[in-house]
Design an enzyme around this catalytic site. Structure first.
Site, PDB file in Angstrom:
ATOM      1  N   GLU A 164      -3.080 -19.302  18.982  1.00 15.76           N
ATOM      2  CA  GLU A 164      -3.631 -18.712  20.197  1.00 15.76           C
ATOM      3  C   GLU A 164      -5.118 -19.018  20.380  1.00 15.76           C
ATOM      4  O   GLU A 164      -5.556 -19.262  21.499  1.00 15.76           O
ATOM      5  CB  GLU A 164      -3.403 -17.192  20.154  1.00 15.76           C
ATOM      6  N   ASP A 165      -5.871 -18.968  19.312  1.00 16.03           N
ATOM      7  CA  ASP A 165      -7.333 -18.968  19.458  1.00 16.03           C
ATOM      8  C   ASP A 165      -8.050 -20.216  18.950  1.00 16.03           C
ATOM      9  O   ASP A 165      -9.278 -20.287  19.011  1.00 16.03           O
ATOM     10  CB  ASP A 165      -7.930 -17.754  18.718  1.00 16.03           C
TER      11      ASP A 165
END
Ligand code: MN
Length: 491
Positions: free
Chosen positions: A76-77
């Protein structure tokens, strides 16, 4: 700062060389992926996945889960892709990381969001429980650093933790994690009450502990005299949120809470548990109605132990909990205790990626119907059927029926069979004729009196607790109003 060895040290079973290598690899991949990123607290971002992995290690989770915990925010990051993880760590770990990522992307807001989050949880649990356990560990660390989060968001996260995450952890038997999540969220949801609990504990804890110290001293001597081996006798202090919930039940009267601090006796066998109970009662007089045998009748989440409260002289009382080492582990780690890597190293099939644990209630949760636009109903049903406190009552033959607290003989009747429910005319509770609307208590023996001419009425709906009873009564009432209408039309 962070050191991969801290993870190894927390694992209850010493990791093998291979395990260490896998965790080290996940550690370094996650470390460089998050390089330069910061948390709201100003700390390096990597501290977060690292702490998550530490919690998973301390719960005794398998190596793959710990590695996935380290990697859980990378897709996700960071620049890391699913393909990268598949190449470096294989399909199983990718499945776990993706599962956690999916759980955290929610489309809706407000109540709908709440329901969406729950339903995603249930689907994930049914696929692989480990995804949910990673998410719980992730949440625990987020709660511990909540002071650095924006105020409106802070409250939402804390409230969601108390109403969704903690009950889930509890239902999975993970008592330790549940207590930690609740206590970390408590001050943000009920700041005033939190301070009150801290004060109550400060004022009373010392005295309780002193009293228990004397009790434990005497008990140790008695056990030695009777040649009963014990692994440990220690004092456990009730978690703050759990104390608060108990006080609410007793109109905030602290004198009615006997287990703020309790003595815990751990012995080798179930037989010894009962022997210890006998010895305790021969030394101190037990309080009536306070002996709870959760060994013979475990709580729905699997909790086992014998509790008794005794007078210890000059007006003081003490709660003593007796259990075996296995019961103690179960109560602390719950399902996590079954994921220890040793047990899972072989027999790994791709599809059910090591999730050998199947629970009927998880399947039931997955299939729980949701009518769009009615999130409140969904949550109510969920709370009564799965997360509320349960009681155990018996048929005259001794079969156990497990019901939510405050259930009535009508709920009991429908739990046995819809035909019995539909013709309930009366009930005997413990051999006494009773109202069919009276509240059942743990251990009651219930005998339903059937009459072919008796049928459900609207009033019944006010007295039932289970979704099953409600469904059958409604179904009956609808069918009959329709029949009556048809009759009045001469059909
Ligand atoms: Mn995270």
């Amino acid at each position: 700062m962070t050191n991969v060895k801290d993870i190894f040290d927390l694992m209850p079973n010493k990791p093998t060389k291979k395990d260490e290598e896998l965790i080290k690899k996940a550690y370094s991949v996650a470390f460089s992926a998050h390089e330069g990123q910061k948390r709201n607290s100003g700390e390096p971002y990597f501290v977060h996945p690292f702490e998550t992995a530490k919690t998973l290690a301390s719960l005794g989770m398998d190596t793959e889960t710990i590695a996935a915990g380290l990697l859980h925010d990378t897709i996700e990051d960071t620049k890391i892709t699913e393909e990268d993880i598949r190449k470096d760590f294989g399909d199983d770990i990718l499945f776990l990381v993706k599962g956690v990522t999916k759980l955290s992307t929610l489309k809706y807001s407000g109540y709908e969001r709440h329901v969406e989050s729950l339903r995603k949880f249930f689907m994930a649990m049914a696929n692989d429980l480990r995804v949910v356990i990673i998410k719980l560990a992730d949440r625990l660390h987020n709660l511990k650093t909540l002071e650095f989060v924006r105020e409106d968001k802070r409250r939402r996260i804390a409230l969601e933790s108390i109403s969704v995450y903690a009950p889930l952890a509890n239902r999975l038997g993970m008592g330790k994690l549940k207590g930690e999540i609740e206590d970390a969220a408590f001050p943000y949801v009920y700041p005033k009450e939190y301070t009150e609990m801290e004060e109550i504990l400060r004022e009373n804890k010392g005295l309780c502990e002193k009293n228990l110290f004397e009790v434990s001293d005497r008990l140790k001597k008695e056990l030695e005299k009777n040649k009963i081996k014990f692994t440990e006798i220690d004092q456990r202090v009730k978690h703050k949120y759990s104390l608060y919930k108990k006080l609410l039940k007793y109109d905030m009267d602290i004198n009615k809470v006997y287990d703020m601090v309790a003595l815990r006796v751990v012995v080798d066998s179930v037989e010894d548990c009962y022997r210890v109970l006998g010895i305790i009662h021969s030394v101190w007089t037990p309080l009536i109605g306070r002996i709870k045998d959760y060994i013979a009748l475990p709580k729905t989440n699997g909790y086992q132990s014998i509790h008794t409260t005794v007078f210890t002289g000059s007006g003081a009382v003490a709660e003593i909990q007796i259990k075996t080492k296995e019961m103690h582990n179960e109560a602390t780690y719950g399902v996590a205790a079954h994921f220890a890597y040793k047990e899972r190293s072989k027999n790994k099939k791709k599809k059910d990626g090591g999730n050998k644990l199947k629970f009927q209630w998880i399947e039931d949760l997955k299939n729980l119907q949701y009518s769009p636009g009615q999130p409140k109903k969904f949550i109510e049903r969920l709370h009564t059927d799965f997360f509320s406190d349960r009681i155990f009552v018996f048929t005259p033959k001794g079969d156990v029926v497990d019901l939510p607290e405050d259930s009535t003989p009508i709920d009991f009747a429908y739990a046995i069979h819809s035909d019995i429910g539909n013709h309930t005319a009366g009930a005997k509770i413990n051999d006494k004729m009773s109202q069919i609307f009276s509240k059942l208590k743990n251990g009651d023996i219930v005998n339903i009196i059937i009459n072919k001419k008796s049928n459900p009425s609207n009033k019944w709906l006010n007295y039932v607790k289970t979704t099953m009873a409600r469904k059958h009564i409604k179904h009956y009432l609808e069918k009959n109003t329709l029949l009556n209408k048809l009759k009045s039309f001469g059909v």
